[in-house]
Design a protein around this motif. Sequence first.
Motif, PDB file in Angstrom:
ATOM      1  N   ASP A 202     -32.971-131.043   1.683  1.00  0.00           N
ATOM      2  CA  ASP A 202     -34.197-131.099   0.896  1.00  0.00           C
ATOM      3  C   ASP A 202     -35.297-130.317   1.617  1.00  0.00           C
TER       4      ASP A 202
ATOM      5  N   GLU B 137     -37.908-126.687   1.360  1.00  0.00           N
ATOM      6  CA  GLU B 137     -38.560-125.810   0.380  1.00  0.00           C
ATOM      7  C   GLU B 137     -37.804-124.499   0.160  1.00  0.00           C
TER       8      GLU B 137
ATOM      9  N   LYS C 118     -34.811-125.084  -1.930  1.00  0.00           N
ATOM     10  CA  LYS C 118     -35.237-125.317  -3.312  1.00  0.00           C
ATOM     11  C   LYS C 118     -35.531-123.997  -4.026  1.00  0.00           C
ATOM     12  N   GLU C 119     -36.153-123.053  -3.330  1.00  0.00           N
ATOM     13  CA  GLU C 119     -36.435-121.736  -3.924  1.00  0.00           C
ATOM     14  C   GLU C 119     -35.140-121.003  -4.247  1.00  0.00           C
TER      15      GLU C 119
ATOM     16  N   SER D 200     -32.229-122.352  -4.801  1.00  0.00           N
ATOM     17  CA  SER D 200     -31.591-123.077  -5.900  1.00  0.00           C
ATOM     18  C   SER D 200     -32.202-122.714  -7.251  1.00  0.00           C
TER      19      SER D 200
ATOM     20  N   TYR E   7     -23.322-127.686  -1.397  1.00  0.00           N
ATOM     21  CA  TYR E   7     -24.344-126.731  -1.816  1.00  0.00           C
ATOM     22  C   TYR E   7     -23.718-125.367  -2.129  1.00  0.00           C
TER      23      TYR E   7
ATOM     24  N   GLN F   2     -29.483-134.290  -4.615  1.00  0.00           N
ATOM     25  CA  GLN F   2     -30.497-133.702  -5.497  1.00  0.00           C
ATOM     26  C   GLN F   2     -30.650-132.237  -5.152  1.00  0.00           C
TER      27      GLN F   2
END
Length: 128
Positions: free
Chosen positions: A53, A55, A58-59, A61, A91, A127
């Motif tokens: 988790d 940043e 997340k970008e 993804s 992942y 997540q």
Amino acid sequence: MGDEKRAWTYYRVANGDPELMEAQRNELLRHAKSLGYKVVGESYDTGSGRCMDREGIKEVSAAAASGQQMDAVLIKKVSCLGRDILPTLAYIAQLNRWGVEAVSIAEGTIRITAPNEAIDNIIDTIQM
């Protein structure tokens, strides 16, 4: 050029040393060029790779999930994505489902191609 390979670079340095970050970034850009990739984006994180988790992840993804941003994520080595093997493999499997390869300078192209119920269960619990 419609058939040009597109790559997103991702790098992580645990201690956040700016010189190490820049060196890793430049190494990835050189590698992308040597493989014939057009770099379409980049993300990075500092700190531990134990938690997925972050940043920068997340970008990556979000761009990968869009289905139009990239063909590959370029990394220096798998441990830059994550330090825990199961979430990291999960992942990479998710990236593959989005049509994105993980390409490592150290390990080459990493694909999770065979259906694997255990990996699927891990993906479902993480997540993204």
